[in-house]
Design a protein around this motif. Structure first.
Motif, PDB file in Angstrom:
ATOM      1  N   ASN A  32       0.950  -1.779  -0.301  1.00 48.97           N
ATOM      2  CA  ASN A  32      -0.264   0.170  -0.055  1.00 48.97           C
ATOM      3  C   ASN A  32       0.691   0.980  -0.124  1.00 48.97           C
ATOM      4  OD1 ASN A  32       0.787   0.528   2.888  1.00 48.97           O
ATOM      5  ND2 ASN A  32      -1.083  -0.455   3.404  1.00 48.97           N
ATOM      6  N   SER A  33      -0.037   2.434   0.155  1.00 44.02           N
ATOM      7  CA  SER A  33       1.311   3.490   0.082  1.00 44.02           C
ATOM      8  C   SER A  33       2.240   3.914   1.053  1.00 44.02           C
ATOM      9  CB  SER A  33       0.231   4.675   0.296  1.00 44.02           C
ATOM     10  OG  SER A  33      -0.253   4.498   1.149  1.00 44.02           O
ATOM     11  N   LYS A  34       1.973   3.104   2.200  1.00 46.37           N
ATOM     12  CA  LYS A  34       3.544   3.230   3.912  1.00 46.37           C
ATOM     13  C   LYS A  34       3.922   2.336   2.978  1.00 46.37           C
ATOM     14  CE  LYS A  34      -0.214   3.394   7.029  1.00 46.37           C
ATOM     15  NZ  LYS A  34      -0.725   3.668   8.075  1.00 46.37           N
ATOM     16  N   ASN A  35       3.938   1.974   2.168  1.00 47.73           N
ATOM     17  CA  ASN A  35       4.721   0.567   1.475  1.00 47.73           C
ATOM     18  C   ASN A  35       5.738   0.312   0.804  1.00 47.73           C
ATOM     19  OD1 ASN A  35       3.185  -1.038   1.205  1.00 47.73           O
ATOM     20  ND2 ASN A  35       3.533  -2.877   2.522  1.00 47.73           N
ATOM     21  N   GLY A  36       5.105   1.258   0.200  1.00 44.68           N
ATOM     22  CA  GLY A  36       5.156   1.564  -1.542  1.00 44.68           C
ATOM     23  C   GLY A  36       4.732   1.634  -3.122  1.00 44.68           C
ATOM     24  N   ILE A  37       3.410   2.149  -2.615  1.00 42.95           N
ATOM     25  CA  ILE A  37       2.725   2.025  -4.396  1.00 42.95           C
ATOM     26  C   ILE A  37       2.295   4.008  -4.072  1.00 42.95           C
ATOM     27  CG2 ILE A  37       1.947  -0.156  -4.794  1.00 42.95           C
ATOM     28  CD1 ILE A  37      -0.894   0.905  -4.235  1.00 42.95           C
ATOM     29  N   GLY A  39      -0.819   5.358  -3.796  1.00 44.31           N
ATOM     30  CA  GLY A  39      -2.172   5.656  -3.394  1.00 44.31           C
ATOM     31  C   GLY A  39      -2.493   4.230  -3.261  1.00 44.31           C
ATOM     32  N   ASN A  40      -4.216   4.212  -1.929  1.00 45.03           N
ATOM     33  CA  ASN A  40      -4.760   3.071  -1.657  1.00 45.03           C
ATOM     34  C   ASN A  40      -5.176   2.829  -2.389  1.00 45.03           C
ATOM     35  OD1 ASN A  40      -2.300   2.336  -0.115  1.00 45.03           O
ATOM     36  ND2 ASN A  40      -3.752   4.142   1.712  1.00 45.03           N
ATOM     37  N   ALA A  41      -6.085   4.317  -3.843  1.00 46.30           N
ATOM     38  CA  ALA A  41      -7.226   3.714  -4.481  1.00 46.30           C
ATOM     39  C   ALA A  41      -6.863   3.027  -5.298  1.00 46.30           C
ATOM     40  CB  ALA A  41      -7.972   4.566  -4.581  1.00 46.30           C
ATOM     41  N   THR A  57      -3.908   4.849  -9.406  1.00 47.99           N
ATOM     42  CA  THR A  57      -4.227   5.068  -8.434  1.00 47.99           C
ATOM     43  C   THR A  57      -4.651   6.592  -8.443  1.00 47.99           C
ATOM     44  OG1 THR A  57      -2.062   6.202  -7.627  1.00 47.99           O
ATOM     45  CG2 THR A  57      -2.058   3.298  -7.357  1.00 47.99           C
ATOM     46  N   ASP A  58      -5.132   6.426  -7.589  1.00 52.22           N
ATOM     47  CA  ASP A  58      -5.659   8.154  -7.248  1.00 52.22           C
ATOM     48  C   ASP A  58      -4.722   9.317  -6.759  1.00 52.22           C
ATOM     49  OD1 ASP A  58      -8.198   7.849  -8.177  1.00 52.22           O
ATOM     50  OD2 ASP A  58      -9.140   7.888  -5.829  1.00 52.22           O
ATOM     51  N   ASN A  59      -3.609   8.469  -6.543  1.00 51.39           N
ATOM     52  CA  ASN A  59      -2.064   9.011  -6.377  1.00 51.39           C
ATOM     53  C   ASN A  59      -0.852   9.070  -7.099  1.00 51.39           C
ATOM     54  OD1 ASN A  59      -0.643  11.372  -4.788  1.00 51.39           O
ATOM     55  ND2 ASN A  59      -0.604   9.417  -3.345  1.00 51.39           N
ATOM     56  N   GLY A  60      -1.426   9.246  -7.991  1.00 56.97           N
ATOM     57  CA  GLY A  60       0.170   8.454  -9.471  1.00 56.97           C
ATOM     58  C   GLY A  60      -0.283   7.573 -10.039  1.00 56.97           C
ATOM     59  N   ASN A  71       7.652   4.916  -8.376  1.00 54.66           N
ATOM     60  CA  ASN A  71       5.585   5.436  -7.710  1.00 54.66           C
ATOM     61  C   ASN A  71       6.091   7.017  -8.898  1.00 54.66           C
ATOM     62  OD1 ASN A  71       4.801   4.072  -6.320  1.00 54.66           O
ATOM     63  ND2 ASN A  71       5.942   4.694  -4.561  1.00 54.66           N
ATOM     64  N   TYR A  72       5.488   7.501  -9.704  1.00 53.25           N
ATOM     65  CA  TYR A  72       4.855   8.879 -10.583  1.00 53.25           C
ATOM     66  C   TYR A  72       4.217   9.445  -9.983  1.00 53.25           C
ATOM     67  CZ  TYR A  72       8.038   5.709 -13.726  1.00 53.25           C
ATOM     68  OH  TYR A  72       9.282   4.752 -14.681  1.00 53.25           O
ATOM     69  N   ILE A  73       4.349  10.593  -9.433  1.00 53.83           N
ATOM     70  CA  ILE A  73       3.955  10.953  -8.591  1.00 53.83           C
ATOM     71  C   ILE A  73       4.199  12.333  -9.245  1.00 53.83           C
ATOM     72  CG2 ILE A  73       2.225  11.867  -6.088  1.00 53.83           C
ATOM     73  CD1 ILE A  73       3.713   9.343  -5.421  1.00 53.83           C
ATOM     74  N   PHE A  74       2.871  13.258 -10.263  1.00 55.75           N
ATOM     75  CA  PHE A  74       3.153  14.384 -10.229  1.00 55.75           C
ATOM     76  C   PHE A  74       5.367  14.966 -10.428  1.00 55.75           C
ATOM     77  CE2 PHE A  74      -0.447  15.578  -7.354  1.00 55.75           C
ATOM     78  CZ  PHE A  74      -1.030  16.213  -8.439  1.00 55.75           C
ATOM     79  N   SER A  75       6.119  13.609 -11.298  1.00 57.34           N
ATOM     80  CA  SER A  75       6.744  13.747 -11.851  1.00 57.34           C
ATOM     81  C   SER A  75       7.370  13.201 -13.080  1.00 57.34           C
ATOM     82  CB  SER A  75       7.900  13.026 -10.784  1.00 57.34           C
ATOM     83  OG  SER A  75       7.427  11.102 -10.696  1.00 57.34           O
ATOM     84  N   ASN A  76       8.398  13.114 -13.747  1.00 58.38           N
ATOM     85  CA  ASN A  76       8.172  12.761 -14.824  1.00 58.38           C
ATOM     86  C   ASN A  76       7.151  13.584 -15.634  1.00 58.38           C
ATOM     87  OD1 ASN A  76       9.897  11.251 -13.214  1.00 58.38           O
ATOM     88  ND2 ASN A  76      10.645  10.343 -14.690  1.00 58.38           N
TER      89      ASN A  76
END
Length: 173
Positions: A32-37, A39-41, A57-60, A71-76
């Motif tokens: 989950n988002s606490k240990n890797g991905i 976002g949880n959704a 996900t709802d967060n990237g 993870n790609y969250i507002f990057s690249n």
């Protein structure tokens, strides 16, 4: 939900748990988002031609390989965090549909943005279906068809004439 729907779900879950205990516990790992991905959704799970697992996900976007998670969250180049659709075209290009900011292609380890024509509602992508050199893109406001060769979008809404559809979709005469 009524009583019988809840009862039916409870029976199904109970049977599943009994089978799990009888057959031995599954070897599972929770990511989950606490240990890797990102976002949880998780809205979409997709395995590409290289056996990478992509999560929208709802967060990237998260990409899971044998080496771990990226993870790609507002990057690249990704400017929208809600990614609800992932598809791969015949030429192995990866396409990502965002909820609110159009279409993205993952190319050279970056996201390239392709804003859809017309209204903001059109930029909320629900489905991407590749056929040959075309991407059929289902949105909340209708169908868009992206021609990967000409780099052009065609937009279809409720009353679009059949004769304007790409040849692959025209009914036989």
């Amino acid at each position: 939900m009524n009583f019988w729907q809840n009862f039916r779900r409870a029976v199904i879950v109970s049977i599943f748990l009994q089978l799990t205990v009888q057959l031995g516990a599954f070897n599972t790992t929770i990511i989950n988002s606490k240990n890797g991905i990102a976002g949880n959704a998780v809205r979409k799970v997709f395995v590409d031609h290289s056996n990478r697992v992509w999560l929208g996900t709802d967060n990237g976007v998260s990409c899971i390989t044998g080496n771990g998670v990226t993870n790609y969250i507002f990057s690249n180049g990704l400017t929208e965090s809600k990614v609800w659709e992932i598809a791969q075209s015949n030429d192995n290009r990866l396409w990502f549909g965002s909820f609110g900011n159009g279409l993205y292609e993952f190319k050279d380890n970056r996201f390239v943005h392709y804003p859809l024509p017309r209204s903001r509602a059109n930029n909320s992508i629900r489905r991407i279906f590749p056929v040959d050199s075309l991407l059929f893109i289902g949105t909340e406001a209708g169908l868009n068809v992206y021609n990967m060769q000409s780099n052009e979008f065609l937009t279809y809404q409720n009353r679009t004439a059949v004769n304007t559809l790409p040849p692959i979709l025209k009914p036989d005469s």
